[in-house]
Design an enzyme around this catalytic site. Structure first.
Site, PDB file in Angstrom:
ATOM      1  N   ASP A  97       0.913  -1.243   0.004  1.00  0.00           N
ATOM      2  CA  ASP A  97       0.009  -0.040  -0.029  1.00  0.00           C
ATOM      3  C   ASP A  97       0.913   1.143   0.013  1.00  0.00           C
ATOM      4  OD1 ASP A  97      -2.344   1.715   0.297  1.00  0.00           O
ATOM      5  OD2 ASP A  97      -3.220  -0.127   1.245  1.00  0.00           O
ATOM      6  N   ASP A 198      -2.797   4.669  -2.575  1.00  0.00           N
ATOM      7  CA  ASP A 198      -3.995   5.378  -1.720  1.00  0.00           C
ATOM      8  C   ASP A 198      -4.408   6.923  -2.108  1.00  0.00           C
ATOM      9  OD1 ASP A 198      -5.419   4.986   1.047  1.00  0.00           O
ATOM     10  OD2 ASP A 198      -4.510   6.921   1.487  1.00  0.00           O
ATOM     11  N   GLU A 251      -6.360   3.894  -5.839  1.00  0.00           N
ATOM     12  CA  GLU A 251      -7.731   4.074  -5.391  1.00  0.00           C
ATOM     13  C   GLU A 251      -8.008   5.629  -5.804  1.00  0.00           C
ATOM     14  OE1 GLU A 251      -9.993   4.388  -1.160  1.00  0.00           O
ATOM     15  OE2 GLU A 251      -8.037   5.374  -1.492  1.00  0.00           O
ATOM     16  N   HIS A 320     -11.306  -2.666   3.024  1.00  0.00           N
ATOM     17  CA  HIS A 320     -11.396  -2.264   4.542  1.00  0.00           C
ATOM     18  C   HIS A 320     -11.940  -1.084   4.882  1.00  0.00           C
ATOM     19  CE1 HIS A 320      -8.173   0.045   2.605  1.00  0.00           C
ATOM     20  NE2 HIS A 320      -8.162   0.825   3.702  1.00  0.00           N
ATOM     21  N   ASP A 321     -12.588  -0.482   3.892  1.00  0.00           N
ATOM     22  CA  ASP A 321     -13.492   0.936   4.216  1.00  0.00           C
ATOM     23  C   ASP A 321     -15.049   0.655   3.877  1.00  0.00           C
ATOM     24  OD1 ASP A 321     -11.081   2.446   4.363  1.00  0.00           O
ATOM     25  OD2 ASP A 321     -10.863   2.796   2.386  1.00  0.00           O
TER      26      ASP A 321
HETATM   27  O1  TEU Z   1      -9.422   5.956   1.620  1.00  0.00           O
HETATM   28  C1  TEU Z   1     -10.012   6.740   1.124  1.00  0.00           C
HETATM   29  C2  TEU Z   1     -11.320   7.437   1.024  1.00  0.00           C
HETATM   30  O2  TEU Z   1     -11.544   8.554   0.724  1.00  0.00           O
HETATM   31  C3  TEU Z   1     -12.370   6.466   1.439  1.00  0.00           C
HETATM   32  O3  TEU Z   1     -12.319   5.111   1.140  1.00  0.00           O
HETATM   33  C4  TEU Z   1     -12.684   6.803   2.718  1.00  0.00           C
HETATM   34  O4  TEU Z   1     -12.236   5.795   3.657  1.00  0.00           O
HETATM   35  C5  TEU Z   1     -14.131   7.227   2.803  1.00  0.00           C
HETATM   36  O5  TEU Z   1     -14.306   8.239   3.695  1.00  0.00           O
HETATM   37  C6  TEU Z   1     -14.940   5.895   2.986  1.00  0.00           C
HETATM   38  O6  TEU Z   1     -15.503   5.784   4.319  1.00  0.00           O
HETATM   39  C7  TEU Z   1      -8.185   5.495   1.839  1.00  0.00           C
HETATM   40  C8  TEU Z   1      -7.867   4.457   2.736  1.00  0.00           C
HETATM   41  O7  TEU Z   1      -8.504   3.131   1.939  1.00  0.00           O
HETATM   42  C9  TEU Z   1      -8.463   4.544   3.925  1.00  0.00           C
HETATM   43  O8  TEU Z   1      -8.567   3.445   4.771  1.00  0.00           O
HETATM   44  C10 TEU Z   1      -7.834   5.676   4.712  1.00  0.00           C
HETATM   45  O9  TEU Z   1      -8.415   6.124   5.704  1.00  0.00           O
HETATM   46  C11 TEU Z   1      -7.916   6.855   3.792  1.00  0.00           C
HETATM   47  O10 TEU Z   1      -7.556   6.771   2.341  1.00  0.00           O
HETATM   48  C12 TEU Z   1      -6.595   7.780   4.186  1.00  0.00           C
HETATM   49  O11 TEU Z   1      -5.528   7.385   3.854  1.00  0.00           O
END
Ligand code: TEU
Ligand code: CA
Length: 544
Positions: A97, A198, A251, A320-321
């Site tokens: 990542d 990310d 992402e 994971h989000d």
């Molecule tokens: O996520 C980016 C992101 O904007 C979304 O997936 C975010 O979590 C959204 O608000 C969903 O609820 C990435 C990572 O995957 C995430 O875990 C991190 O918190 C974020 O970037 C910051 O690094």
């Protein structure tokens, strides 16, 4: 026929919730090594490892304080090297990542940056208050509230699109990009086969002007998918990535098809594929804040747009989000097993590289918590606090959190029905779902009717079929409840039929049953509740 990253299936590991090896309740690298055989048995050929770097864990590793060392919670660099070696023995590649929009505020660069005289000052984005003392602009961030925090030491504000413990790097400073290249080379030289990047489409802030009025994430138009962002991606590709046998998946937040094309069409030489969010938001309004009725035809319309709009897709239903897909587009009560298999049928018959998130392959569900106190997610906490300020009642806040919290995906992996779920012998860092007693890997491993066995079959089917991997995509039919689409290559055509409802629906179609989540052998033109069927047809042959 294609690149190795088009042929293989990716398995995403969220390390702290995967497998604990020493009883401290936190998943770790030796734990991952001990489960490589299960990943291999699934049929995955690539692992995407969520961050394992040193971090104070304000955002569970997405706030990095040292890109060159391993968080002691997870193990040591020697463990990491062993993971690369053990994975290679099994022909499994690993992508890391790459979190480069921001660092932790505890990173040495930021600590030094707080001194206005430091050469690191320009690594981050510092501005003084407006004359009236308010923050430098009106931007609001991804985790709610202003994107600016005042640093008492230096008397200025710093920018952070995410939590205040995640200050944004300044990509107007060429030194920052050189640091990023060094980090990438370091991990590629160690054995990484690429990166999941990310929030990679928001790293370049063109200006810091006030943003237009909008309900959330104000200021977006000044930093989403900017020309400067494209230039950075091309430079990383040319100077680093092109010198290795590797790939990237970006992402890309709030991205539309046009922007995505510019970010990942092959001739652009930027990213290899992107994670977009459209397909997970067909039952949400204003991005993901309000629920709306799920309609299969809306999902098929979104999928068709992306399947036909991009040369190659990243196919994911969970990470994971996101809430667990069986609790979202499936039915985690009456039709848990069957709807989990339906979603697998959807994912593996689309065109692109499939990404399976840990636990998805056994149909893990959203958490069973009953209060905020059981949560860990920084986003959930910030959103709850903001909603509280807006006088939204507790029950309504909880309803949103329960539906959308990222902790839904972060409960520990359910390996067995024992206490600790085979994940830990200690106290888990985040509560384990009580349904692990009957919903777990061990129960499913020897059961050929399990969700896990079905995933294995789907993955094997895809591996053995050029049509499933490279065939074109055509929508056939859809209504509120069902959808049908085809994949065609040469004379061969597969038709996927999916019923996303508890009703029986008619869907006349000919063909030989390749696989069905109900186990039926011949198709009678009718889909049972949550039934999923793949038919094989030969163009010009008898079947049509
Ligand atoms: O996520 C980016 C992101 O904007 C979304 O997936 C975010 O979590 C959204 O608000 C969903 O609820 C990435 C990572 O995957 C995430 O875990 C991190 O918190 C974020 O970037 C910051 O690094
Ligand atoms: Ca541990």
């Amino acid at each position: 026929m294609g690149q190795w990253w088009q042929e293989r299936v990716v398995y995403q590991i969220y390390p702290r919730s995967f497998q604990d090896s020493n009883g401290d309740g936190i998943g770790d690298i030796p734990g991952i090594i001990s489960r490589l055989d299960e990943i291999k048995a699934l049929g995955a050929g690539i692992i995407w490892l969520s961050p394992v770097y040193c971090s104070p864990d304000a955002d569970n590793g997405y706030d990095i304080s040292d890109y060159y060392s391993i968080n002691p919670k997870f193990g040591t660099m020697a463990d990491m090297e062993q993971l690369f070696a053990e994975a290679q023995t099994r022909d499994i590649k690993i992508i890391m990542d790459l979190v480069i929009n921001h660092t932790s505020d505890e990173h040495a660069w930021f600590q030094q940056s707080r001194d206005p005289q430091s050469p690191y000052r320009d690594y981050y984005i510092w501005r003084s208050a407006k004359p009236d003392g308010s923050p430098p602009n009106n931007w609001t961030g991804f985790f709610m509230g202003s994107t600016w925090t005042l640093d008492e030491t230096s008397g200025e504000y710093y920018l952070h699109l995410f939590d205040q413990k995640q200050p944004d790097l300044n990509y107007h400073n060429p030194k920052v990009l050189e640091e990023v290249k060094a980090i990438m080379r370091f991990w590629l030289d160690k054995g990484a086969a690429g990166f999941r990047c990310d929030v990679i489409n928001v790293i370049y802030k063109t200006t810091l002007d006030d943003g237009q009025k909008r309900p959330a994430i104000r200021g977006l138009e000044h930093y989403k998918s900017q020309e400067g962002n494209h230039a950075i991606l091309r430079e990383l590709r040319r100077d680093v990535l092109d010198h290795y046998d590797c790939f990237t998946v970006g992402e890309t937040v709030m991205v539309d098809l046009q922007e995505a094309r510019l970010l990942c069409e092959p001739e652009r030489k930027e990213l290899d594929m992107v994670f977009y969010f459209d397909h997970l938001e067909v039952d949400r309004r204003i991005a993901r804040y309000l629920p709306k009725r799920f309609k299969a035809k809306n999902l098929l319309a979104v999928l068709t747009k992306w399947q036909q709009g991009l040369t190659w897709n990243a196919l994911y239903l969970e990470n994971h989000d996101q809430p667990r897909i069986v609790s979202h587009y499936g039915n985690d009560r009456q039709y848990l097993t069957r709807s989990a298999k339906l979603l697998a049928t959807l994912q593996f018959t689309l065109r692109g590289t499939p990404f399976v998130y840990q636990g998805q392959e056994i149909g893990m569900t959203n958490f069973d918590y009953h209060s905020m106190a059981q949560l860990n997610d920084v986003e959930s906490k910030n959103v709850d606090a903001l909603m509280k300020k807006m006088h939204i009642p507790r029950w309504l806040r909880w309803r949103w959190i329960r539906m959308a919290s990222r902790d839904n995906a972060r409960t520990p992996m359910q390996w067995t029905g024992a206490e600790g779920a085979g994940f830990t012998i200690g106290v888990p860092w985040l509560g384990i779902n009580r349904n692990h007693k009957h919903l777990n890997y061990a129960e499913q491993a020897d059961d050929n009717r399990s969700v896990l066995s079905y995933y294995k079959r789907m993955i094997a089917l895809r591996a053995g079929s050029e049509t499933l991997r490279y065939g074109s995509f055509e929508p056939i039919a859809a209504d509120n409840r069902m959808m049908a689409f085809a994949r065609t290559l040469g004379e061969e055509r597969f038709v996927t039929l999916l019923n996303f409802s508890t009703a029986t629906v008619n869907a006349p179609m000919a063909g030989e049953v390749l696989i069905a989540n109900t186990g039926i052998q011949t198709y009678q033109g009718r889909l049972e509740p949550y039934e999923a069927i793949v038919l094989r047809q030969t163009i010009g042959g008898d079947a049509i």
